[in-house]
Scaffold this motif. Structure first.
Motif, PDB file in Angstrom:
ATOM      1  N   ILE A 314       0.882  -1.182   0.000  1.00  0.00           N
ATOM      2  CA  ILE A 314       0.000   0.000   0.000  1.00  0.00           C
ATOM      3  C   ILE A 314       0.911   1.221   0.000  1.00  0.00           C
ATOM      4  O   ILE A 314       1.893   1.257   0.761  1.00  0.00           O
ATOM      5  N   ASP A 315       0.590   2.192  -0.865  1.00  0.00           N
ATOM      6  CA  ASP A 315       1.438   3.383  -1.013  1.00  0.00           C
ATOM      7  C   ASP A 315       2.887   2.997  -1.343  1.00  0.00           C
ATOM      8  O   ASP A 315       3.846   3.561  -0.782  1.00  0.00           O
ATOM      9  N   ASN A 316       3.032   1.985  -2.189  1.00  0.00           N
ATOM     10  CA  ASN A 316       4.363   1.521  -2.611  1.00  0.00           C
ATOM     11  C   ASN A 316       5.236   1.051  -1.463  1.00  0.00           C
ATOM     12  O   ASN A 316       6.466   1.125  -1.535  1.00  0.00           O
ATOM     13  N   LYS A 317       4.619   0.595  -0.388  1.00  0.00           N
ATOM     14  CA  LYS A 317       5.390   0.046   0.737  1.00  0.00           C
ATOM     15  C   LYS A 317       4.739  -1.241   1.195  1.00  0.00           C
ATOM     16  O   LYS A 317       3.551  -1.470   0.924  1.00  0.00           O
ATOM     17  N   GLY A 318       5.492  -2.019   1.954  1.00  0.00           N
ATOM     18  CA  GLY A 318       4.897  -3.187   2.599  1.00  0.00           C
ATOM     19  C   GLY A 318       4.046  -2.730   3.780  1.00  0.00           C
ATOM     20  O   GLY A 318       3.859  -1.523   4.009  1.00  0.00           O
ATOM     21  N   LEU A 319       3.550  -3.682   4.564  1.00  0.00           N
ATOM     22  CA  LEU A 319       2.548  -3.367   5.585  1.00  0.00           C
ATOM     23  C   LEU A 319       3.089  -3.651   6.987  1.00  0.00           C
ATOM     24  O   LEU A 319       3.983  -4.486   7.166  1.00  0.00           O
ATOM     25  N   TYR A 320       2.510  -2.925   7.951  1.00  0.00           N
ATOM     26  CA  TYR A 320       2.839  -3.180   9.353  1.00  0.00           C
ATOM     27  C   TYR A 320       1.528  -3.295  10.108  1.00  0.00           C
ATOM     28  O   TYR A 320       0.656  -2.432   9.990  1.00  0.00           O
ATOM     29  N   TYR A 321       1.380  -4.383  10.849  1.00  0.00           N
ATOM     30  CA  TYR A 321       0.187  -4.521  11.696  1.00  0.00           C
ATOM     31  C   TYR A 321       0.629  -4.814  13.128  1.00  0.00           C
ATOM     32  O   TYR A 321       1.527  -5.630  13.358  1.00  0.00           O
ATOM     33  N   SER A 322      -0.022  -4.121  14.060  1.00  0.00           N
ATOM     34  CA  SER A 322       0.231  -4.423  15.464  1.00  0.00           C
ATOM     35  C   SER A 322      -1.024  -4.087  16.257  1.00  0.00           C
ATOM     36  O   SER A 322      -1.683  -3.077  15.964  1.00  0.00           O
ATOM     37  N   PRO A 323      -1.342  -4.908  17.260  1.00  0.00           N
ATOM     38  CA  PRO A 323      -2.475  -4.539  18.111  1.00  0.00           C
ATOM     39  C   PRO A 323      -2.150  -3.379  19.039  1.00  0.00           C
ATOM     40  O   PRO A 323      -3.059  -2.809  19.654  1.00  0.00           O
ATOM     41  N   SER A 324      -0.850  -2.994  19.142  1.00  0.00           N
ATOM     42  CA  SER A 324      -0.534  -1.953  20.140  1.00  0.00           C
ATOM     43  C   SER A 324       0.669  -1.073  19.801  1.00  0.00           C
ATOM     44  O   SER A 324       0.864  -0.044  20.415  1.00  0.00           O
ATOM     45  N   ASP A 377       1.910  -7.116  22.812  1.00  0.00           N
ATOM     46  CA  ASP A 377       3.092  -6.256  22.704  1.00  0.00           C
ATOM     47  C   ASP A 377       3.999  -6.708  21.556  1.00  0.00           C
ATOM     48  O   ASP A 377       5.151  -7.078  21.770  1.00  0.00           O
ATOM     49  N   TRP A 378       3.480  -6.729  20.349  1.00  0.00           N
ATOM     50  CA  TRP A 378       4.252  -7.194  19.186  1.00  0.00           C
ATOM     51  C   TRP A 378       3.738  -6.516  17.925  1.00  0.00           C
ATOM     52  O   TRP A 378       2.655  -5.913  17.922  1.00  0.00           O
ATOM     53  N   GLY A 379       4.506  -6.622  16.875  1.00  0.00           N
ATOM     54  CA  GLY A 379       4.073  -6.115  15.578  1.00  0.00           C
ATOM     55  C   GLY A 379       4.611  -7.032  14.491  1.00  0.00           C
ATOM     56  O   GLY A 379       5.546  -7.807  14.733  1.00  0.00           O
ATOM     57  N   MET A 380       3.997  -6.958  13.312  1.00  0.00           N
ATOM     58  CA  MET A 380       4.561  -7.755  12.214  1.00  0.00           C
ATOM     59  C   MET A 380       4.605  -6.945  10.933  1.00  0.00           C
ATOM     60  O   MET A 380       3.701  -6.165  10.634  1.00  0.00           O
ATOM     61  N   TYR A 381       5.707  -7.130  10.214  1.00  0.00           N
ATOM     62  CA  TYR A 381       5.918  -6.495   8.916  1.00  0.00           C
ATOM     63  C   TYR A 381       5.574  -7.531   7.854  1.00  0.00           C
ATOM     64  O   TYR A 381       6.043  -8.673   7.924  1.00  0.00           O
ATOM     65  N   ILE A 382       4.771  -7.118   6.891  1.00  0.00           N
ATOM     66  CA  ILE A 382       4.217  -8.076   5.922  1.00  0.00           C
ATOM     67  C   ILE A 382       4.581  -7.618   4.508  1.00  0.00           C
ATOM     68  O   ILE A 382       4.328  -6.448   4.189  1.00  0.00           O
ATOM     69  N   PRO A 383       5.112  -8.446   3.643  1.00  0.00           N
ATOM     70  CA  PRO A 383       5.467  -9.844   3.841  1.00  0.00           C
ATOM     71  C   PRO A 383       6.971 -10.017   4.074  1.00  0.00           C
ATOM     72  O   PRO A 383       7.742  -9.092   3.846  1.00  0.00           O
ATOM     73  N   GLU A 384       7.354 -11.225   4.522  1.00  0.00           N
ATOM     74  CA  GLU A 384       8.745 -11.669   4.331  1.00  0.00           C
ATOM     75  C   GLU A 384       8.639 -12.825   3.340  1.00  0.00           C
ATOM     76  O   GLU A 384       7.760 -13.688   3.476  1.00  0.00           O
ATOM     77  N   VAL A 385       9.503 -12.835   2.348  1.00  0.00           N
ATOM     78  CA  VAL A 385       9.354 -13.851   1.291  1.00  0.00           C
ATOM     79  C   VAL A 385      10.706 -14.407   0.885  1.00  0.00           C
ATOM     80  O   VAL A 385      11.717 -13.699   0.915  1.00  0.00           O
ATOM     81  N   LYS A 386      10.749 -15.688   0.582  1.00  0.00           N
ATOM     82  CA  LYS A 386      11.943 -16.301  -0.002  1.00  0.00           C
ATOM     83  C   LYS A 386      11.527 -16.828  -1.365  1.00  0.00           C
ATOM     84  O   LYS A 386      10.718 -17.764  -1.436  1.00  0.00           O
ATOM     85  N   TYR A 387      12.015 -16.181  -2.410  1.00  0.00           N
ATOM     86  CA  TYR A 387      11.709 -16.700  -3.743  1.00  0.00           C
ATOM     87  C   TYR A 387      12.676 -17.834  -4.028  1.00  0.00           C
ATOM     88  O   TYR A 387      13.874 -17.605  -4.174  1.00  0.00           O
ATOM     89  N   LEU A 388      12.186 -19.051  -4.059  1.00  0.00           N
ATOM     90  CA  LEU A 388      13.086 -20.177  -4.331  1.00  0.00           C
ATOM     91  C   LEU A 388      13.255 -20.301  -5.841  1.00  0.00           C
ATOM     92  O   LEU A 388      12.267 -20.395  -6.569  1.00  0.00           O
ATOM     93  N   SER A 389      14.509 -20.274  -6.279  1.00  0.00           N
ATOM     94  CA  SER A 389      14.723 -20.408  -7.717  1.00  0.00           C
ATOM     95  C   SER A 389      14.405 -21.852  -8.106  1.00  0.00           C
ATOM     96  O   SER A 389      14.584 -22.769  -7.295  1.00  0.00           O
ATOM     97  N   PRO A 390      13.950 -22.051  -9.326  1.00  0.00           N
ATOM     98  CA  PRO A 390      13.653 -23.412  -9.741  1.00  0.00           C
ATOM     99  C   PRO A 390      14.906 -24.281  -9.606  1.00  0.00           C
ATOM    100  O   PRO A 390      15.992 -23.848  -9.984  1.00  0.00           O
TER     101      PRO A 390
END
Ligand SMILES: Cc1cc2nc3c(=O)[nH]c(=O)nc-3n(C[C@H](O)[C@H](O)[C@H](O)COP(=O)(O)OP(=O)(O)OC[C@H]3O[C@@H](n4cnc5c(N)ncnc54)[C@H](O)[C@@H]3O)c2cc1C
Length: 437
Positions: A314-324, A377-390
């Motif tokens: 969103i807005d050319n950035k990844g996302l951050y979600y936290s309950p607090s 008392d935590w937050g998460m940055y979305i996404p973390e990704v590992k692109y596995l090469s074929p």
């Protein structure tokens, strides 16, 4: 006169390549029949900023942790079985000690028991790690290089292989006036050669192994919540499996003490990773780690992951979600770039994951059980990704392409993700070449 006649060319003098070359010369293969070609520099001229390229590859400037378990560091036992895999990893560790200026300082840490408090919510991956010491890697590389040169191995530096004709057994280079012919080719270009590997796979329409999707979030919270597990295992790897659903989750790459979340830009989109600083002045008493979900059975996992990552911007950035909480600071003092989202948008994220996000939610719920102070008392940055090469399909006996039996793929260019497995694959191929010659 030597019984060995074939000209061996090793593309990439990384961890896999130098272990293969060492095995060959140690067993009497004439050095003058071995050529190593690398786009980087020899260990005397390689700069610290050249992280990925040059003698010993990405391994030379790595953390120098040699993991010693077949479940860590990529594929090995699937080719050669558990016992052989351990024996090959032993050889790699011995090689690092052999060229180490102070081998007695190579220490093994080996956590042995899963603490009771994580059960029944999680398992903890326990595996021995040999610590070579980052500071010694360059000395090791110099000693290793000198040994190979003294044994006649030819090195071609700062030369990029740009094309390979597998049928005619010819290599082409960035210098169009150069070419090189081989009888046996060991292809060990590592992560820095990932696009080249893909280019060859497309050109020759190489059959590949089915791959999984590897995607999740970078989780972050104050360190004190996790301290009792960190005391058992610094880089703890919690895992959970839902085998009937083809899904497993693991915590990945844990950073503590001076731990920062980092933006990774891949294919023009944001994803997240983490790193830890050593200097005490950066201490922030935070912990971050990936919660990575491996999903099997998705057709075209690369495109599925790419499309999902695009939806998570969103807005050319990844996302951050936290309950607090709000996004934390980088080591430079700015906020980690992410668009903070509320519970309503979080539900759209869950939808974008096509039902798979519930496994991440339940991983977090499990952590709240075993770390009772964590609560919200935590937050998460979305996404973390590992692109596995074929992963090209290879003959498991010698890691050769099924259609080109004299072309062996090794290391990160095949299926490894660490030093010990990359080196072990190099040795495995060298052993086969010695046997079949
Ligand atoms: C910062 C960092 C820290 C790490 N820490 C650890 C750790 O502590 N423990 C661990 O197990 N793993 C670690 N790793 C991963 C590990 O270094 C790699 O898994 C390992 O080096 C892979 O070995 P390889 O031989 O497959 O490739 P590499 O070691 O990457 O070597 C590939 C070589 O191929 C050359 N090359 C690429 N393309 C071409 C081309 N077209 N023509 C000519 N030459 C080419 C490159 O110059 C390079 O020298 C780390 C990686 C990084 C980047």
């Amino acid at each position: 006169m030597s019984k060995y006649k074939k000209k061996i060319v090793i593309v990439g003098s990384g961890v896999a390549g130098i272990n293969a070359a060492l095995k060959l010369v140690d067993n009497g293969y004439p050095g003058n029949l071995i050529t190593m070609i690398d786009m980087g520099k020899d260990p005397y001229n390689r700069l610290p900023s050249e992280v990925m390229c040059g003698f010993a590859g990405a391994g030379a400037w790595s953390d120098g942790k040699l993991t010693y378990h077949t479940a860590i560091g990529g594929q090995l036992s699937k080719y050669c079985g558990e016992d052989k895999a351990m024996e090959l990893m032993d050889q790699v560790i011995t090689n690092f000690k052999r060229f180490h200026p102070k081998p007695e300082e190579v220490q093994c840490s080996n956590p042995v028991a899963e603490p009771d408090f994580i059960k029944p919510h999680f398992g903890l991956r326990l595996f021995p790690v040999w610590h070579v010491g980052t500071d010694y890697l360059l000395e090791i590389a110099k000693n290793w290089y000198s040994y190979l040169v003294d044994n006649g191995v030819e090195f071609v530096w700062e030369t990029k292989v740009t094309d390979i004709n597998f049928s005619k057994q010819i290599l082409r280079f960035n210098d169009p006036n150069m070419l090189c012919i081989y009888d046996e080719l060991i292809f060990g270009v590592g992560k820095s050669g990932i696009d080249f590997g893909k280019q060859l796979a497309e050109k020759y329409d190489l059959p590949t192994e089915p791959k999984s999707v590897q995607i999740g979030v970078r989780f972050e919270a104050p360190q004190h919540h996790f301290q009792k597990l960190i005391d058992v295992s610094y880089d703890f790897k919690l895992y959970r499996k839902f085998e009937d659903k083809g899904v497993s989750l693991r915590s990945f790459c844990t950073n503590n003490n001076a731990a920062y979340v980092a933006v990774e830009e891949t294919y023009g989109n944001y994803s997240y990773n983490g790193h830890a600083k050593k200097d005490e002045k950066y201490r922030n008493d935070m912990t971050n780690f990936g919660i990575i979900m491996e999903v099997n059975g998705i057709e075209d996992p690369f495109t599925w992951s790419r499309d999902l990552v695009k939806m998570l911007q969103i807005d050319n950035k990844g996302l951050y979600y936290s309950p607090s909480r709000t996004p934390s600071l980088t080591s430079e003092g700015g906020h980690v770039e992410a668009t903070q989202i509320n519970e309503v948008v979080m539900d759209e994220v869950r939808e974008a994951f096509e039902g798979y996000f519930k496994y991440i939610d339940s991983f977090i719920d499990g952590m709240k059980e075993i770390f009772p102070t964590l609560k919200d008392d935590w937050g998460m940055y979305i996404p973390e990704v590992k692109y596995l090469s074929p992963e090209p399909l290879v003959d498991y006996a010698n890691l050769a392409l099924t259609r080109y039996p004299n072309v062996h793929f090794v290391g990160d260019a095949l299926s490894a993700r660490g030093i010990t497995v990359s080196g072990a694959q190099g040795i495995y191929v060298a052993e086969d070449i010695l046997k079949s010659n």
